[in-house]
Design a protein around this motif. Structure first.
Motif, PDB file in Angstrom:
ATOM      1  N   ASP A 318     -11.126  -9.665 -49.518  1.00  0.00           N
ATOM      2  CA  ASP A 318     -12.339  -9.204 -50.190  1.00  0.00           C
ATOM      3  C   ASP A 318     -13.374  -8.817 -49.135  1.00  0.00           C
ATOM      4  O   ASP A 318     -14.048  -9.690 -48.572  1.00  0.00           O
ATOM      5  CB  ASP A 318     -12.892 -10.311 -51.094  1.00  0.00           C
ATOM      6  N   SER A 324     -13.571 -14.526 -46.893  1.00  0.00           N
ATOM      7  CA  SER A 324     -12.346 -14.218 -47.616  1.00  0.00           C
ATOM      8  C   SER A 324     -11.106 -14.485 -46.765  1.00  0.00           C
ATOM      9  O   SER A 324     -11.134 -14.411 -45.532  1.00  0.00           O
ATOM     10  CB  SER A 324     -12.373 -12.751 -48.055  1.00  0.00           C
ATOM     11  N   ARG A 355     -16.050 -15.164 -57.461  1.00  0.00           N
ATOM     12  CA  ARG A 355     -17.172 -14.792 -56.610  1.00  0.00           C
ATOM     13  C   ARG A 355     -18.013 -16.014 -56.232  1.00  0.00           C
ATOM     14  O   ARG A 355     -18.531 -16.108 -55.128  1.00  0.00           O
ATOM     15  CB  ARG A 355     -18.052 -13.754 -57.346  1.00  0.00           C
TER      16      ARG A 355
END
Length: 371
Positions: A318, A324, A355
């Motif tokens: 990500d 990430s 998220r």
């Protein structure tokens, strides 16, 4: 098996543990060996042996006597632990995991494509002024940098204070005889990575590790995670507790002379033609990636190999999340399997990325997979 009241099991200081989701490992830094162990044994070592004498441990595990004996035999036969009395225990302090380095820059990468893009020797000299220990020369495919240029460059580096050199080359750039000649002529070379090779393999020649990979050099080896790249040194382990072991104290100069954390990252902090390396390092944001260690990274923080592994922030799953997971990792720590092994499934099948919380493990599904 009988023990006296004053006998204790004690972990050798050179043996350190890393706990993962599915299993743990013990690294013996003195022998450069790794032992995979169940998490229950990790708990036994970290929670029990410092609190209880051997008779107390035997009593505590009397309902699991065979397991206790198996653990004890394993730890003693592998010389991971030893038996001592309470006064002797004080003579064997634990190893410090503090880390520091005596220079502003520890390692560097210089990409080479066209000689006239920037003055390569001038860039190397500026790295030397920062007391950089290691330099990697990446010679891009179809570069006009030939054997004579490389020899002159290595001679220049050899007379400076660099401790080690690695070369990253295309399979067609130089013959194997040329590379063996360079290894014998320049003893600071410790690694040569060769791209576009017919097969993936590694070998050691004249104390230099040759790593051959089928990957195209244009794709680079940044972010590639493989057991061949694992480090079993105490320096790497201690640095990994506090820093990003790939980007910490690293300075890179790409083919255009742009100064970056890594050639694969887009952000630059000036050009070597008009910005000094010392100036670039002190610019806002340059050191931010230095402090992202494996314990902060999605999925990696659950992996037992995290403090042996390097980390790349250029190739991540990500791009909007700096924490990430590396996108090129073929290992799933939730089932302790590498891609290609029987029963392997991807990390994505073991949970979901969010998220807010990053990767969230589906414990029920992972438990079923691990049966």
């Amino acid at each position: 098996m009988k023990f006296s009241k004053n006998e204790y099991l004690h972990l050798f200081s050179c043996c350190l543990l890393i706990k993962g989701y599915r299993r743990s490992i013990i690294i013996d830094f003195q022998r450069r060996k790794i032992e995979s162990i169940p998490n229950s044994l990790h708990s036994f070592i970290t929670n029990d042996i410092d609190l209880y004498s051997l008779p107390e441990l035997a009593h505590k595990f009397k309902e699991q006597n065979s397991v206790f004996k198996e653990y004890l035999d394993f730890l003693l036969s592998k010389e991971i632990c030893f038996i001592c009395n309470s006064s002797e225990k004080k003579l064997f302090p634990t190893m410090s995991i503090d880390w520091d380095f005596p220079s502003i820059v520890s390692n560097s990468i210089i990409e080479i494509f066209r000689k006239k893009k920037y003055n390569i020797q001038s860039a190397i000299k500026k790295l030397n002024e920062l007391r950089c220990f290691h330099i990697e020369l990446r010679i891009k495919k179809d570069s006009d940098f030939n054997k004579s240029n490389l020899v002159n460059c290595l001679k220049f580096i050899n007379n400076l204070s660099f401790h080690s050199i690695s070369l990253v080359l295309d399979n067609t750039a130089f013959s194997k005889d040329d590379l063996i000649f360079l290894c014998k002529e320049f003893l600071k070379i410790n690694t040569i990575i060769i791209f576009n090779s017919p097969k993936d393999e590694s070998e050691k020649i004249s104390n230099v590790i040759f790593i051959y990979t089928k990957i195209n050099i244009s794709n680079c080896h940044c972010g590639a995670i493989d057991t061949r790249y694992f480090s079993q040194s105490i320096d790497h382990f201690t640095e990994s507790q506090h820093h990003n072991t790939c980007l910490n104290r690293k300075v890179c100069i790409d083919i255009n002379g742009e100064i970056k954390n890594c050639p694969s990252l887009n952000k630059n902090f000036g050009n070597i033609r008009n910005t000094t390396l010392a100036e670039a390092i002190e610019k806002p944001g340059f050191k931010d990636l230095w402090f992202i260690n494996k314990d902060k990274i999605d999925v990696c923080k659950d992996c037992e190999f995290r403090h042996m592994c390097t980390d790349c922030r250029a190739f991540i799953k990500d791009p909007e999340n700096i924490y990430s997971q590396p996108s090129k990792c073929p290992y799933n720590p939730y089932i302790a399997k590498w891609q290609g092994e029987e029963g392997y499934v991807s990390v994505e099948e073991c949970g979901a990325y969010t998220r807010e919380k990053g990767f969230v493990v589906n414990k029920r599904k992972v438990k079923k997979l691990n049966k």
